[in-house]
Each structure stands twice: as C-alpha cells, then as structure tokens.
Design an enzyme around this catalytic site. Structure first.
Site, PDB file in Angstrom:
ATOM      1  N   GLY A 252       2.942  -0.745  -1.590  1.00  0.00           N
ATOM      2  CA  GLY A 252       1.701  -1.751  -1.112  1.00  0.00           C
ATOM      3  C   GLY A 252       0.456  -1.010  -1.207  1.00  0.00           C
TER       4      GLY A 252
ATOM      5  CD  GLN B 128      -4.074   2.307  -0.368  1.00  0.00           C
ATOM      6  OE1 GLN B 128      -3.455   1.274  -0.042  1.00  0.00           O
ATOM      7  NE2 GLN B 128      -3.618   3.413  -0.709  1.00  0.00           N
TER       8      GLN B 128
ATOM      9  CB  CYS C 119      -0.774   7.536   0.741  1.00  0.00           C
ATOM     10  SG  CYS C 119      -2.312   6.526   1.015  1.00  0.00           S
ATOM     11  CG  LEU C 120      -0.429   4.590  -4.751  1.00  0.00           C
ATOM     12  CD1 LEU C 120      -0.573   3.209  -5.040  1.00  0.00           C
ATOM     13  CD2 LEU C 120       0.037   5.273  -6.121  1.00  0.00           C
TER      14      LEU C 120
ATOM     15  CG  HIS D 165       1.208   3.429   4.669  1.00  0.00           C
ATOM     16  ND1 HIS D 165       1.531   4.658   4.568  1.00  0.00           N
ATOM     17  CD2 HIS D 165       0.162   3.208   3.812  1.00  0.00           C
ATOM     18  CE1 HIS D 165       0.818   5.448   3.513  1.00  0.00           C
ATOM     19  NE2 HIS D 165      -0.190   4.551   3.257  1.00  0.00           N
ATOM     20  CD  GLU D 166      -0.182  -0.555   2.686  1.00  0.00           C
ATOM     21  OE1 GLU D 166      -1.504  -0.390   2.327  1.00  0.00           O
ATOM     22  OE2 GLU D 166       0.636   0.206   1.863  1.00  0.00           O
TER      23      GLU D 166
ATOM     24  CG  HIS E 290      -4.284   2.449   3.918  1.00  0.00           C
ATOM     25  ND1 HIS E 290      -5.203   3.353   3.591  1.00  0.00           N
ATOM     26  CD2 HIS E 290      -3.195   2.631   3.348  1.00  0.00           C
ATOM     27  CE1 HIS E 290      -4.321   4.267   2.818  1.00  0.00           C
ATOM     28  NE2 HIS E 290      -3.203   3.651   2.588  1.00  0.00           N
TER      29      HIS E 290
HETATM   30 ZN    ZN Z   1      -1.659   4.661   1.778  1.00  0.00          ZN
END
Ligand code: ZN
Length: 218
Positions: A50, A55, A107-108, A149-150, A153
């Site tokens: 995702g 991000q 998480c990236l 999670h998204e 963000h």
């Molecule tokens: Zn993340």
C-alpha cells in the site's frame, strides 16, 4: 507520471509532511488521475502492499493498496496472492469491529523498522475509485489492517504512534554473514549502549526485503 520518491521519517522536512493531515479530493479530475498513476507506479516499483499520497509528498486523501486473498493458495515464495493495486479516494471507515488483532506492519516511510500493532479485525469503508464511483465494502484481516495503516497516513499518523510499547518495535539488522534479521528494538539499544556508549542504535538505512516478521510494507 512515474515512480515517485518515497518520503521517510529520517528527513525532517519529509517528516513534517508525513505528520500533516491530508485534504479531501473535491473532484476526481486529470490531476488526481495523474496522482493515481504515480501511486500505482510507485507501488509496483517497491516492496509495497500500500502507499498513501502523503508518502510521495501529496497531501490529498488518496491511497493505493493491493488486496491479499488470504484464502487462496500461496505462491512459490510462500506469499499470499495479491491482486493488482486498487485506489481509495476520500476513504471513510463507517464501521470497525471491536474485535482486534495484533500483527506486524512495516512502512516504506519508516525504513529498517517493523512494529506489532493492534488493529480492528474488520472494517466497512466508503470510498471513491479512480473514476469517481462510490463504493462501500467490508474488509477483513490483513486487508483491513492495510486500510487502517493507509488511512492513518492521511491523518498524519504513523505506525510508531500506534505502538503500545517499545517491546512491540523491531529493527532489521544484518548479521555477520550479511543476512537480515529482525531484532527487538530494546535489545539493539541495549547492545549499542553497552558496546559504544551511544544512546542511539546504528540502524540500517535501507528497508530489508525479508526475511522478516512480515516483509510487506505500506
Ligand atoms: Zn506506511
């Protein structure tokens, strides 16, 4: 339209963006469609399940995710089957189960770390797709986790904020043979303090692509 650079918490300017609440999309216009394409391209170019618009530095309420079919057979690498990425614009959680589940998340935007986070097991979400069509759909398990999670963000919340304790935080470290291991954060801090007297552990700068608790990142 292309793969975009992923912002990480290691950079103060990036962190400030990642900490900002995103604006709703007013109209699914050409600009939003370009953003959608960039999200797809960036997901495909990374070990990502995702990716949220902030991000890649765009403060709009849009994210992409690959749904995982947990009931399907796993592929040769032992990973569950994933669908091509889908998009959620202005997503809203209408209902979430009181029943929760603890699970690993990466998480990236937080390279080198993974955390065990408690999330609702089921969520009902209303969202627009990339054509501006509204959908209401229920998700469960890993998919519900990725969505939560998204969505975080989009509200400037990172998985580190969701940790109940540092005992739930893990870091990727390389052993003597160069293999990546997942080690409890507290253990790493202790080791670093003992051997060098430094208060901060020397963390690997790149996210590891497994083996890990769960290599999927979002
Ligand atoms: Zn993340």
């Amino acid at each position: 339209m292309a793969e975009r650079k992923i912002l990480t918490i290691d950079d103060d300017k990036h962190l400030k963006i990642l900490r900002t609440k995103s604006e709703p999309v007013k109209r699914v216009d050409k600009k939003i469609k370009e953003l959608v394409k960039d999200i797809f391209d960036t997901i495909e170019a990374n070990p990502a399940v995702g990716l949220a618009a902030p991000q890649i530095g765009v403060l709009k309420r849009v994210f992409g995710l690959k749904l995982t079919d947990e009931s399907a057979e796993v592929d040769e690498e032992g990973e569950a089957k994933m669908s091509p990425p889908m998009i959620m614009i202005n997503p809203e959680i209408l209902e979430k189960s009181e029943e929760v589940e603890r699970g690993s998340e990466g998480c990236l935007s937080i390279p080198g770390k993974t955390g065990v986070i408690e999330r609702s097991l089921r969520v009902k979400v209303r969202y627009l797709d990339e054509n501006g069509q509204q959908h209401t759909r229920e998700f469960e398990g890993w998919n519900a986790r990725v969505i939560q999670h998204e969505l975080d963000h989009l509200d400037g919340i990172l998985l580190l904020d969701r940790l109940k304790s540092y005992e739930d935080l893990y870091v990727y470290v390389k052993d003597k043979e160069g293999k990546t291991k997942v080690v409890p954060y507290l253990q790493v801090i202790e080791g670093a303090t003992k051997s060098t007297g430094q208060s901060k552990p020397d963390l690997p700068s790149k996210p590891a692509k497994g083996p890990s608790l769960n290599p999927s990142q979002s």
